[in-house]
Structures are given as structure tokens and as C-alpha cells.
Write an enzyme that holds these catalytic residues in place. Structure first.
Site, PDB file in Angstrom:
ATOM      1  N   ARG A 138      33.290 100.859  42.215  1.00  0.00           N
ATOM      2  CA  ARG A 138      33.242 102.321  42.061  1.00  0.00           C
ATOM      3  C   ARG A 138      33.984 103.027  43.194  1.00  0.00           C
ATOM      4  O   ARG A 138      34.498 104.126  43.003  1.00  0.00           O
ATOM      5  CB  ARG A 138      31.783 102.779  42.002  1.00  0.00           C
ATOM      6  CG  ARG A 138      31.626 104.262  41.642  1.00  0.00           C
ATOM      7  CD  ARG A 138      30.152 104.634  41.557  1.00  0.00           C
ATOM      8  NE  ARG A 138      29.943 105.987  41.044  1.00  0.00           N
ATOM      9  CZ  ARG A 138      29.225 106.903  41.674  1.00  0.00           C
ATOM     10  NH1 ARG A 138      28.643 106.630  42.822  1.00  0.00           N
ATOM     11  NH2 ARG A 138      29.072 108.113  41.149  1.00  0.00           N
ATOM     12  N   ILE A 152      32.640 112.684  39.640  1.00  0.00           N
ATOM     13  CA  ILE A 152      32.429 111.387  38.995  1.00  0.00           C
ATOM     14  C   ILE A 152      30.940 111.360  38.661  1.00  0.00           C
ATOM     15  O   ILE A 152      30.110 111.719  39.490  1.00  0.00           O
ATOM     16  CB  ILE A 152      32.841 110.222  39.936  1.00  0.00           C
ATOM     17  CG1 ILE A 152      32.660 108.851  39.273  1.00  0.00           C
ATOM     18  CG2 ILE A 152      32.060 110.234  41.246  1.00  0.00           C
ATOM     19  CD1 ILE A 152      33.234 107.676  40.123  1.00  0.00           C
ATOM     20  N   SER A 153      30.587 110.991  37.435  1.00  0.00           N
ATOM     21  CA  SER A 153      29.175 111.025  37.024  1.00  0.00           C
ATOM     22  C   SER A 153      28.354 110.032  37.842  1.00  0.00           C
ATOM     23  O   SER A 153      28.864 109.042  38.368  1.00  0.00           O
ATOM     24  CB  SER A 153      29.039 110.677  35.543  1.00  0.00           C
ATOM     25  OG  SER A 153      29.741 111.590  34.732  1.00  0.00           O
ATOM     26  N   GLN A 154      27.054 110.306  37.880  1.00  0.00           N
ATOM     27  CA  GLN A 154      26.098 109.388  38.508  1.00  0.00           C
ATOM     28  C   GLN A 154      26.117 108.065  37.731  1.00  0.00           C
ATOM     29  O   GLN A 154      26.141 108.083  36.493  1.00  0.00           O
ATOM     30  CB  GLN A 154      24.723 110.055  38.416  1.00  0.00           C
ATOM     31  CG  GLN A 154      23.624 109.344  39.129  1.00  0.00           C
ATOM     32  CD  GLN A 154      22.290 110.063  38.939  1.00  0.00           C
ATOM     33  OE1 GLN A 154      22.245 111.252  38.598  1.00  0.00           O
ATOM     34  NE2 GLN A 154      21.218 109.333  39.141  1.00  0.00           N
TER      35      GLN A 154
END
Ligand code: SAH
Length: 218
Positions: A40, A66-68
Site C-alpha cells: 500500500r 486513498i480509501s481505508q
């Protein structure tokens, strides 16, 4: 700046992240494996390197995030991806979610409305790893009629309502996962296209996404 090196420390932190997502209720092994396989921190500025494996959203520029990881895993699990399915994603952002879908061997078509984010993703040096992933600059409300119909549709921005054109671009038997609601909070919905013009809706948990906006931004 980005750094594309994956250390033992980062691999270890990633394993811990996967364990915490499992504890929060994500049980699909293929989804957990995809999260475990994708560094990530490659999708974030080096400023976030030491915290990239916290289960949080982070800024990626242009007011977007950026999403969780939990949210990425949650939406992906609801999609029930099978290899070679055609998947349309609205909201490329960092391309992290798109790579999770590509890791599951879907044929991924992802759209971003912001030119600067779209251009940034094109520099992404791992595109060779995912020949099944294609990037488009455009308005997600329009979908991608040229490539329709899709087995699965994933919206990764908060939609005020379910976009009609995306429903049209689904295959019969296909599914859409989409957070629908206001600015503050949205309900995760899964829509199944039962037949042409006939849909079923399931409701899941509440989330908070950045808004799905109309039109392209140069
Ligand atoms: N899936 C992304 C999450 C990005 S946040 C990731 O994994 O990083 C949502 C993204 O949706 C933002 O980049 C935003 O610019 C984009 N977006 C919002 N409205 C859109 C629209 N109508 N069409 C395409 N992208 C849109």
C-alpha cells in the site's frame, strides 16, 4: 515522491493490517490475500511511509483520499469477484482499489474525473504487473458504454443516488456496490440486476466517502 521498495518491516506491518481487517469481519480469503500482496505504501507519498499500514484513509492530493483498507476489503468482499469478470470502478484515485480487483484476476476498467490524478496513476510503474487493468479519464456518471456490459460495478465515491447509466451498463445477474447518501454518511448498497429493468437492493453498513461529482475536471 514515492519509493517502490518493500521491506520485511513493511511486509510485517501489512500482515498485521490483514489480521486487523479479518478481526473487523472480512473473511473472504482471496480479498485478504490481495491486501497482503499489495504494498500500500507504493500508492502514497513517502511522507506516509511509516503509517501506510494503519487502517486509515490518507490524502493523495487534489482533495482526495486513498480509501481505508477495511473499506476497500468490505466493498471488494461484497462484489464477490471471480477471475475474468469485467469490473467497472468509478473513482480511480490512487489506483489501490483497482489493483486489489486486478489481483483477484478481474478485467478492471477504472475511471477518474480529475485529470491530475489520472496523469499521476499513469506513472505507476506496476502496470506491467496488471495487464488486466485499464485506466480512463472521464465522468463516472456516464460509465463506459463502449466496454459495457459489466459483471460488476464498484463506486468508490459517495453517490447522491444510483446513477441510471451504470444500472444500464450491468449484465443481467451482475452486481453493483455503491455508497449512497448525503455528504456526511452513506449507506453501502448492493444492487443485483435480476433481469433487464428489474433490480434487487441489499443494505449494509454506513461509511463516509468523498463525494461523487458530475463532469470531468481538467
Ligand atoms: N478507489 C480510490 C478511492 C479514491 S476517492 C482508491 O483506491 O484510492 C474517490 C475518487 O473518486 C476521487 O479520486 C475522485 O476524484 C473520484 N471521483 C469522484 N467523482 C467521480 C466521477 N463522477 N467519475 C470518476 N471519478 C470520480
Amino acid at each position: 515522491m514515492r519509493r517502490y521498495e518493500d521491506s520485511y518491516k513493511q511486509k510485517g506491518l501489512r500482515k498485521q493490517l490483514v489480521d486487523s481487517i479479518l478481526q473487523k469481519g472480512i473473511t473472504d480469503q482471496s480479498v485478504l490475500a490481495a491486501i497482503n500482496n499489495i504494498p500500500r505504501h507504493y500508492f502514497l507519498d513517502t511522507a506516509f511511509e511509516s503509517i501506510a499500514y494503519e487502517d486509515r484513509a490518507f490524502p493523495i492530493g487534489e482533495g482526495q483520499t486513498i480509501s481505508q483498507p477495511y473499506t476497500v476489503a468490505y466493498q471488494t468482499q461484497l462484489l464477490e469477484i471471480k477471475p475474468f469478470e469485467k469490473v467497472l470502478e468509478i473513482g480511480t484515485g490512487s489506483a489501490y482499489q483497482a489493483c486489489v480487483l486486478a489481483e483477484l484476476k478481474a478485467m478492471v476498467f477504472t475511471i477518474e474525473r480529475q485529470k491530475r490524478l489520472f496523469d499521476l496513476v499513469k506513472l505507476f510503474p506496476f502496470k506491467a504487473k496488471y495487464p488486466n487493468l485499464r485506466f480512463f479519464y472521464g465522468d463516472g456518471y456516464e460509465g463506459l458504454p463502449t466496454y459495457a456490459p459489466f459483471d460488476k460495478v464498484l463506486v468508490t465515491a459517495a453517490a447522491p443516488m444510483i446513477p441510471e447509466k451504470l444500472l444500464q451498463q450491468m449484465k443481467v445477474g451482475g452486481k453493483m456496490v455503491i455508497p449512497v447518501g448525503g455528504q456526511e454518511v452513506q449507506r453501502m448498497l448492493r444492487i443485483t440486476k435480476v433481469s433487464e429493468g428489474d433490480f434487487e437492493q441489499e443494505m449494509f453498513d454506513n461509511f463516509s466517502f468523498v463525494p461523487m461529482l458530475a463532469g470531468k475536471k481538467a
